[in-house]
Each structure stands twice: as structure tokens, then as C-alpha cells.
Design an enzyme around this catalytic site. Sequence first.
Site, PDB file in Angstrom:
ATOM      1  N   LYS A  54       0.793  -1.229   0.000  1.00  0.00           N
ATOM      2  CA  LYS A  54       0.000   0.000   0.000  1.00  0.00           C
ATOM      3  C   LYS A  54       0.827   1.281   0.000  1.00  0.00           C
ATOM      4  O   LYS A  54       0.303   2.356  -0.315  1.00  0.00           O
ATOM      5  CB  LYS A  54      -0.996  -0.018   1.160  1.00  0.00           C
ATOM      6  CG  LYS A  54      -2.030  -1.119   0.975  1.00  0.00           C
ATOM      7  CD  LYS A  54      -3.301  -0.891   1.739  1.00  0.00           C
ATOM      8  CE  LYS A  54      -4.345  -1.931   1.363  1.00  0.00           C
ATOM      9  NZ  LYS A  54      -5.651  -1.672   1.953  1.00  0.00           N
ATOM     10  N   SER A  79      -8.193   0.114   8.207  1.00  0.00           N
ATOM     11  CA  SER A  79      -8.063  -0.890   9.269  1.00  0.00           C
ATOM     12  C   SER A  79      -6.612  -1.218   9.571  1.00  0.00           C
ATOM     13  O   SER A  79      -6.330  -1.985  10.467  1.00  0.00           O
ATOM     14  CB  SER A  79      -8.800  -2.178   8.862  1.00  0.00           C
ATOM     15  OG  SER A  79      -8.225  -2.709   7.691  1.00  0.00           O
TER      16      SER A  79
END
Length: 315
Positions: A54, A79
Site C-alpha cells: 500500500k 483498518s
Amino acid sequence: MALPYKKSDVIAAYARVKKSIHKTPVMTSALINEMAEAQLYFKCENLQKAGSFKIRGATNAILQLPELDRKKGVVTHSSGNFAQALALAARNLFVPAYIVMPENAPQVKVDAVKAYGAEIRFCENTQEQRVSTMEQWQKETGATFLHPYDNTDVILGQSTCAYELFDQVADLDNIISPVGGGGLISGTALSASFFSPETKVYAAEPKGADDAWHSFTYGEIYPSKNPQTIADGLLTSLGEYTFPVIRQLVRDIFIVTDEEIVEAMKLVWTRMKIIIEPSSATTLAVILKNKEQFRSQKTALIISGGNVDVNRLPF
């Protein structure tokens, strides 16, 4: 409907982010190949900065912001893995970061976000609470909202993972990526379509959070409602930007159980000696569950991340 991406977009995204990321290695295991009766290539984004793929999307998205917007900062809800990635990318680019996290986020991910210098606000673990908490903070700070996956610059950033992979391994028959919100699988499918069009693209999803499979099968986005799975990085719903790419370019979505995920995760830990999180293990679980389909083929598995709480291992 034509997708709004060009081959040059992926190349440009890689040029932007490559100085800020690792070119992660591709690993193999003779023993796992023997078990799977196939040639498997593990693209190890667990060894990426901030421990997951990411950082690619986060870095690309920040670098695409105008200078004035960067000064006001970036805000997101996550999250865990995108939270860490955005926090680190923002720190590296001298941009303030504001992160909304659910109260039950893994402690290892909360600690990492704090260590990277981002500010955190906690909320109940529902999509509605994540969004409302984030919107309030955005009003207070003037920061730009960067969606963890449903953002074209984020998707293009994630596409650089497979872009690297196709340079590292030639003539792949298949590539399998986990799917949660769809940023990684969308980017993977885009890169495959541009740079290795003969390679079939598949997604791996846990049975307890199989909204992507339902969306893919029935042709409209099915929201993720009360997902229950050990793969905590795959709890979110597909988005308006990720879903069209998946519908057009992904061959199929395979479902695996938590028990199959744990077995695959344990196999990688014990045989390959690398740390992967449950979400990453979905790809190998698919291979082991569907040997007949992948037998004797060259298949790449994207190991999406390695951010696991070692105090809460499932084995």
C-alpha cells in the site's frame, strides 16, 4: 465501457514512486511447488516499506496532489495497512497525515501508525462511522481525503507491483492477488492487460468476507456487511473505481475458508521462513485448493503484506 487508464499511466506512476519504495523480491519454494504441482512465484510485498504493497498507492496519490493541498495534509480511514502506508509516505514527503482507525484494529498496526508520526482518531468498526469521523476531521483540518483503494491515483500506484513482477518473471500463465476493496487486484489487472496480456488474472477472497465474489458474479456492488474472517485486511467493499476494472479484466474470484488460509500461512512461515499476514495467504490457499486448474503452470502469487500481530498468531 472503456476504462480511463493508459499504459503510459502505469509507467508514469512507477517513475514517480520508485525512489520511495522497495523493488520487492520474487521468491520460490521447491517444496511448495512440489505440493502444488506447479511453478509458483511469490511477489513479496511483505518486505515492502511499511510492510505492505500500500505504500505504492499512498505515495503516488500524495505526489499527484498540488503543493498547496499537500501542506494541508491528507486524511483517510483504514483498518491498518493503508494507515501505515499513508503515515510513512506522508512523513517521507513532509506532509501531515490524519488517520481514522477502527477500535479493533490490530495493535501492531496502530503502533506503527503512531511511530510514523501520524495523528489517529478511533471509531466503531462500521463503514458509516469510519466515513463520518473522517469527514469531521477533514472539515477541521482542510486535509485531502485519500481513499485507501477507490481512487485512480491509488490504483495506479498499486499497479506498479505487477509492473515490477512482469519485469522479474517472464511468461506467467496466471497471477493471483487478494481482494478486499480491490485496489491491488485492479492495479494488478491493469498492468497485466498492458504488459502481459496472455497472463490470466484471478482474485482470492475469504469466505467470511465474500462480497467481491457476489459483486463479480451478480454484476453490481454487494456491500460487505458484518464480515467475519481472520484476513483482517480484506474486510472492505469494492468501490466505484475498482469494480469496473475487476469486472472487465479479472478472470475469476476464488473463495477460501479461514482454515485454508491458516494452513497456507503456516506453510509459508515454516517452509519459506518469511512473515506474511492472513490476507496474503489467501493466494496460496487458492492454489492448494484448486490444484487441477493450476497444475504445471507458472503462477505468480502477490504476498500483499506482512503486518501481523505475533502475539495473536492463529497457529
